[in-house]
Design an enzyme around this catalytic site. Structure first.
Site, PDB file in Angstrom:
ATOM      1  N   THR A 156     -12.145  44.005   2.599  1.00  0.00           N
ATOM      2  CA  THR A 156     -13.075  44.285   3.690  1.00  0.00           C
ATOM      3  C   THR A 156     -14.120  43.172   3.574  1.00  0.00           C
ATOM      4  OG1 THR A 156     -14.513  45.678   2.336  1.00  0.00           O
ATOM      5  CG2 THR A 156     -12.747  46.808   3.504  1.00  0.00           C
ATOM      6  N   HIS A 157     -14.701  42.765   4.660  1.00  0.00           N
ATOM      7  CA  HIS A 157     -15.619  41.606   4.671  1.00  0.00           C
ATOM      8  C   HIS A 157     -14.947  40.363   4.090  1.00  0.00           C
ATOM      9  CE1 HIS A 157     -18.878  44.591   5.306  1.00  0.00           C
ATOM     10  NE2 HIS A 157     -18.161  45.314   4.461  1.00  0.00           N
ATOM     11  N   SER A 278       1.327  15.786   6.529  1.00  0.00           N
ATOM     12  CA  SER A 278       0.242  14.934   6.988  1.00  0.00           C
ATOM     13  C   SER A 278       0.689  13.494   6.916  1.00  0.00           C
ATOM     14  CB  SER A 278      -0.984  15.147   6.103  1.00  0.00           C
ATOM     15  OG  SER A 278      -1.834  14.017   6.161  1.00  0.00           O
ATOM     16  N   LYS A 284       0.302  17.390   1.524  1.00  0.00           N
ATOM     17  CA  LYS A 284       0.045  18.458   2.497  1.00  0.00           C
ATOM     18  C   LYS A 284       1.286  19.138   3.044  1.00  0.00           C
ATOM     19  CE  LYS A 284      -3.631  18.553   4.824  1.00  0.00           C
ATOM     20  NZ  LYS A 284      -4.653  19.558   4.965  1.00  0.00           N
ATOM     21  N   ASN A 286       1.312  21.868   6.091  1.00  0.00           N
ATOM     22  CA  ASN A 286       0.366  22.547   6.988  1.00  0.00           C
ATOM     23  C   ASN A 286       1.004  23.689   7.778  1.00  0.00           C
ATOM     24  OD1 ASN A 286      -1.678  20.772   6.214  1.00  0.00           O
ATOM     25  ND2 ASN A 286      -1.076  19.286   7.786  1.00  0.00           N
ATOM     26  N   GLU A 291      -1.351  27.904  13.334  1.00  0.00           N
ATOM     27  CA  GLU A 291      -2.569  27.347  13.943  1.00  0.00           C
ATOM     28  C   GLU A 291      -2.432  27.215  15.456  1.00  0.00           C
ATOM     29  OE1 GLU A 291      -4.330  23.968  11.365  1.00  0.00           O
ATOM     30  OE2 GLU A 291      -2.238  24.152  10.794  1.00  0.00           O
ATOM     31  N   GLN A 323      -2.681  32.380  46.051  1.00  0.00           N
ATOM     32  CA  GLN A 323      -1.645  31.471  45.580  1.00  0.00           C
ATOM     33  C   GLN A 323      -1.954  31.033  44.144  1.00  0.00           C
ATOM     34  OE1 GLN A 323       0.127  28.743  48.476  1.00  0.00           O
ATOM     35  NE2 GLN A 323      -0.523  27.070  47.146  1.00  0.00           N
ATOM     36  N   LYS A 326      -0.242  32.602  40.384  1.00  0.00           N
ATOM     37  CA  LYS A 326       1.050  32.428  39.714  1.00  0.00           C
ATOM     38  C   LYS A 326       1.005  31.562  38.464  1.00  0.00           C
ATOM     39  CE  LYS A 326       2.963  32.933  44.193  1.00  0.00           C
ATOM     40  NZ  LYS A 326       1.555  32.981  44.611  1.00  0.00           N
TER      41      LYS A 326
HETATM   42  N1  ARG Z   1       2.427  30.439  48.818  1.00  0.00           N
HETATM   43  C1  ARG Z   1       1.770  31.602  49.256  1.00  0.00           C
HETATM   44  C2  ARG Z   1       1.197  32.368  48.066  1.00  0.00           C
HETATM   45  O1  ARG Z   1       1.651  32.176  47.018  1.00  0.00           O
HETATM   46  C3  ARG Z   1       2.726  32.498  49.970  1.00  0.00           C
HETATM   47  C4  ARG Z   1       2.062  33.379  50.963  1.00  0.00           C
HETATM   48  C5  ARG Z   1       1.516  32.562  52.035  1.00  0.00           C
HETATM   49  N2  ARG Z   1       1.030  33.342  53.110  1.00  0.00           N
HETATM   50  C6  ARG Z   1       0.312  32.789  54.071  1.00  0.00           C
HETATM   51  N3  ARG Z   1      -0.074  33.565  55.003  1.00  0.00           N
HETATM   52  N4  ARG Z   1       0.023  31.521  54.084  1.00  0.00           N
HETATM   53  O2  ARG Z   1       0.274  33.127  48.197  1.00  0.00           O
END
Ligand code: ARG
Length: 460
Positions: A156-157, A278, A284, A286, A291, A323, A326
């Site tokens: 602990t600590h 290294s 070394k 590593n 990491e 958009q 993603k």
């Molecule tokens: N590439 C767009 C997105 O990922 C798809 C949807 C686009 N819709 C629009 N009304 N322009 O959000």
């Protein structure tokens, strides 16, 4: 120049800078499988509802399969002018099957289309993380079983505290990764909701059957509000939160591996295959894998914060800002999968240096609590017992030995309550063995944890 599917009301082409700035196909092509699956489901639903004929839907489905085959084979020509994965696939479908391809988008908008694609992707990713988590827990359980009798200082600590079994230490991580699995499984329930049928934002005048589409893509249910359906991305944020916790847990384990690999600890020997050298210091070895994993944790947190920030002030319903949902998710997905896999592999082959752990116990006076409890059991108030044990530590330290290596005479000088049987109490094995409380480090509860995790691992 390729004509834009939405170009009807436009007199001028898109500026090249705008085209480069707004396109998403460079990264959202990663959704192609999901886009094709969603479109096939939509086409079948349109036929079932009498909006398209059965033959039309058949041709659409076959055309989509032909497109999929091209993408799979790497012969598909992705075009930035066609903006995104959806319009690229639809344009090629229309080239292959003719004007009928234009009927696929009936009663659909890219807004509900992309929401479905992304949900399908996140669902698959979470499923994959879950499998990786189970794989990691399996390795932890295996190594724990092998080291049920190995003792090391529990801290602990970051200071030596009480002896624990290495099994108990490893099973603590197994418990974390099991919770991560359960969190991911729970998040999936909220991901697996189809938004298709919400169209642009308001629903549509076509008599669609969103529940049928949902079941065609393997989801349990469909949206309940069209505006929410096209603008909700909390399912992805929740996925990224799960990813962040997974990485946080991995990062804590990485930190221990880094510390343990330092010769001052020397608790683990990194296998050559999981270490690097290294370019200047020949001695070394590593722990770079640990990491980097620790470092990439920040990157995954960044993805979560990035998505939350994209969403924080968006008015209803769809906004192009979305958009930006993603790339953070894709990046986190790559990091989580790779990290879970490599951690499982590294743990499988990690060498635990049992004798070094053992030596660290004596150096840390990890049985001082046992001595205090021993005296308390013989009637000394715990506060006084604590004080006497403290003096025993000071004495042992000044003699350069562990408490257990003091003589009976030396110990009796500190307290007349001490007898020969104190040495049994001071043994590290005894300290561990006596912690039989539920979830404790004793052999009973450790075996119980292993058995329970093994049962869990065999569940489908
Ligand atoms: N590439 C767009 C997105 O990922 C798809 C949807 C686009 N819709 C629009 N009304 N322009 O959000």
């Amino acid at each position: 120049m390729v004509a834009k599917p939405w170009g009807g009301r436009f007199g001028q082409g898109t500026d090249a800078l705008v085209e480069a700035y707004t396109e998403s196909v460079s990264f959202d092509r990663r959704l192609w499988r999901q886009d094709i699956a969603g479109s096939k489901a939509h086409a079948r639903m349109l036929a079932r509802q009498g909006i398209l004929t059965g033959e039309e839907a058949e041709s659409l489905v076959r055309g989509l399969e032909a497109v999929a085959a091209e993408i799979e084979a790497g012969t598909f020509a992705w075009k930035a002018e066609l903006e995104d994965v959806h319009m690229n696939i639809e344009a090629r479908l229309t080239e292959i099957i003719g004007p009928l391809g234009g009927k696929l988008h009936t009663g659909r908008s890219r807004n509900d289309q992309v929401a479905l694609d992304f949900r399908l992707y996140v669902d698959a990713a979470l499923g994959e993380w879950g499998e990786c988590l189970r794989g990691l827990v399996a390795v932890l359980v295996e190594r724990a079983e092998e080291h049920a009798g190995t003792l090391l200082p529990g801290c602990t600590h970051m200071q030596p505290a009480q002896p624990v079994s290495l099994a108990q230490h490893l099973l603590a991580y197994a418990a974390m990764f099991r919770r991560d699995f359960e969190r991911v499984a729970d998040a999936k329930k909220r991901v697996r909701v189809s938004p298709l049928g919400a169209a642009a934002l308001a629903g549509t005048t076509y008599p669609l059957d969103p529940l049928f589409t949902a079941s065609e893509v393997g989801f349990e249910t469909a949206f309940s509000n069209s505006m929410d359906a096209v603008s909700d991305r909390d399912f992805a944020a929740e996925g990224l939160f799960c990813a962040s916790l997974i990485m946080m847990h991995l990062s804590r384990l990485c930190e221990e591996i880094v510390l343990w690999a330092n010769p001052a600890f020397g608790f683990v020997a990194l296998p050559d295959a999981f270490a690097t050298g290294s370019s200047i210091m020949p001695q070394k070895k590593n722990p770079d894998v640990a990491e980097l994993m620790r470092g990439r944790t920040g990157r995954v947190y960044g993805s979560l914060v990035s998505l939350l920030t994209v969403l924080k002030a968006l008015p209803l319903a769809y906004n192009r800002d979305m958009q930006e949902d993603k790339e953070p998710f894709f990046d986190a997905d790559d990091t989580v999968r790779a990290s879970l896999r490599i951690m499982a592999e590294m743990l499988r082959v990690l060498g635990f240096r049992v004798e070094r752990m053992r030596a660290a116990l004596a150096a840390g006076f990890l049985n001082a609590t046992e001595l205090a409890d021993y005296l308390a059991a013989r009637g000394l108030p715990f506060r006084e017992a604590h004080h006497v044990a403290g003096r025993a530590v000071a004495l042992a330290e000044s003699r350069g030995r562990g408490i257990e290596a003091l003589t009976l005479a030396e110990l009796r000088e500190l307290s007349g309550l001490v007898d020969e049987d104190v040495f049994e109490t001071l043994a590290y094995e005894t300290a561990v063995a006596r912690r039989g409380v539920r979830g404790g480090t004793g052999p009973g509860p450790v075996a119980g944890q292993i058995a329970e995790l093994r049962r869990w691992l065999t569940r489908p």
